[in-house]
Design an enzyme around this catalytic site. Sequence first.
Site, PDB file in Angstrom:
ATOM      1  N   HIS A  48       0.838  -1.201   0.000  1.00 44.03           N
ATOM      2  CA  HIS A  48       0.000   0.000   0.000  1.00 44.03           C
ATOM      3  C   HIS A  48       0.872   1.250   0.000  1.00 44.03           C
ATOM      4  O   HIS A  48       0.565   2.235   0.687  1.00 44.03           O
ATOM      5  CB  HIS A  48      -0.933  -0.010   1.207  1.00 44.03           C
ATOM      6  CG  HIS A  48      -1.952  -1.110   1.160  1.00 44.03           C
ATOM      7  ND1 HIS A  48      -2.913  -1.196   0.196  1.00 44.03           N
ATOM      8  CD2 HIS A  48      -2.128  -2.191   1.971  1.00 44.03           C
ATOM      9  CE1 HIS A  48      -3.664  -2.266   0.403  1.00 44.03           C
ATOM     10  NE2 HIS A  48      -3.205  -2.887   1.469  1.00 44.03           N
ATOM     11  N   ARG A  73       7.757  -5.621   3.101  1.00 41.98           N
ATOM     12  CA  ARG A  73       6.457  -6.201   2.754  1.00 41.98           C
ATOM     13  C   ARG A  73       6.290  -6.171   1.247  1.00 41.98           C
ATOM     14  O   ARG A  73       6.219  -5.107   0.631  1.00 41.98           O
ATOM     15  CB  ARG A  73       5.295  -5.463   3.414  1.00 41.98           C
ATOM     16  CG  ARG A  73       3.958  -6.109   3.003  1.00 41.98           C
ATOM     17  CD  ARG A  73       2.808  -5.762   3.901  1.00 41.98           C
ATOM     18  NE  ARG A  73       2.288  -4.432   3.674  1.00 41.98           N
ATOM     19  CZ  ARG A  73       1.071  -4.026   4.101  1.00 41.98           C
ATOM     20  NH1 ARG A  73       0.295  -4.872   4.762  1.00 41.98           N
ATOM     21  NH2 ARG A  73       0.676  -2.802   3.887  1.00 41.98           N
ATOM     22  N   ASP A  87      17.092 -11.371  -3.429  1.00 41.81           N
ATOM     23  CA  ASP A  87      18.346 -11.098  -4.137  1.00 41.81           C
ATOM     24  C   ASP A  87      18.896  -9.718  -3.795  1.00 41.81           C
ATOM     25  O   ASP A  87      20.117  -9.500  -3.792  1.00 41.81           O
ATOM     26  CB  ASP A  87      18.151 -11.215  -5.655  1.00 41.81           C
ATOM     27  CG  ASP A  87      18.079 -12.656  -6.131  1.00 41.81           C
ATOM     28  OD1 ASP A  87      18.322 -13.571  -5.324  1.00 41.81           O
ATOM     29  OD2 ASP A  87      17.779 -12.878  -7.330  1.00 41.81           O
ATOM     30  N   GLU A 151      -5.383 -12.030   7.643  1.00 38.79           N
ATOM     31  CA  GLU A 151      -6.173 -10.804   7.709  1.00 38.79           C
ATOM     32  C   GLU A 151      -7.611 -10.987   7.225  1.00 38.79           C
ATOM     33  O   GLU A 151      -8.267 -10.026   6.829  1.00 38.79           O
ATOM     34  CB  GLU A 151      -5.485  -9.686   6.919  1.00 38.79           C
ATOM     35  CG  GLU A 151      -4.917 -10.100   5.583  1.00 38.79           C
ATOM     36  CD  GLU A 151      -3.954  -9.060   5.007  1.00 38.79           C
ATOM     37  OE1 GLU A 151      -4.055  -7.880   5.373  1.00 38.79           O
ATOM     38  OE2 GLU A 151      -3.114  -9.443   4.186  1.00 38.79           O
ATOM     39  N   ASP A 177      -7.711  -5.121   7.131  1.00 41.03           N
ATOM     40  CA  ASP A 177      -8.458  -6.052   6.281  1.00 41.03           C
ATOM     41  C   ASP A 177      -9.302  -7.003   7.116  1.00 41.03           C
ATOM     42  O   ASP A 177     -10.389  -7.409   6.681  1.00 41.03           O
ATOM     43  CB  ASP A 177      -7.503  -6.835   5.381  1.00 41.03           C
ATOM     44  CG  ASP A 177      -7.015  -6.012   4.196  1.00 41.03           C
ATOM     45  OD1 ASP A 177      -7.848  -5.636   3.354  1.00 41.03           O
ATOM     46  OD2 ASP A 177      -5.813  -5.733   4.113  1.00 41.03           O
TER      47      ASP A 177
END
Length: 255
Positions: A48, A73, A87, A151, A177
Amino acid sequence: MELPVNRFKAGLASGRCQIGLWTSLPGTVPIEILSHCGFDWLVLDTEHAPGDPLTILPQLQTMAAFDTAPVVRAAWNDSVLIKRFLDLGAQTLLLPYVQTRAEAEAAVTAMRYAPRGERGMAGSVRAAGYGQIADYVHRAEEELCLIVQVETREALDNLEDIASVDGVHGVFIGPADLSASLGHPGDQFHPEVVAAIEGAITRLVKLGVPAGILTFRDDFVRRCIELGAAFVAVGMDSGLMARAARELSDRYRQD
């Protein structure tokens, strides 16, 4: 060159509750400022927030000079995104909207090299010290940490199955959520939502799996810690800036 220690993962093993902050602002200056502020960990959000691998890289480079641990995240539980962030040198990933044991298992598979998983191999990436960590492929998993988000009502119904997957190191309860899934969108402190969160933390503690949460209300922060939450985010960079700026302008504005 030695494999870097994952401070967040070590913190989970210590049993001490780690206090963190959510970040959504791109760029290195906000991250550098916040890394000076004493938090155990910062979430570098790309779900987000406008971040992506190209913006996360310099933020990881900035945080390397500090004791504060980065938690990246990803925008989704996607093997390509997981591979790219690993990576780049991210050692702790937070993956949203994990609903079932199979989805948790897929995330673990994406985190691990074959034969234990399916992470694509590349030798000269930042995570391997650009090829200077000779045993990186064999030892990378030692310092990787996977946190999955539950969530929804369905995810809570499957909580024990999700949390018990080998390779899941913690479970983050997504209150926003979850409030929508339980029929109370935007009301994270509706009694049903609070009960679900507290119940999930209690269930995870019973399993011996670290539980995490993001909440901005001081009394609920303390309640979650009391219940045994292992990592708690207590604010967000954009919200902190907006509130402080609004309070300052209100103090001196003449209508």
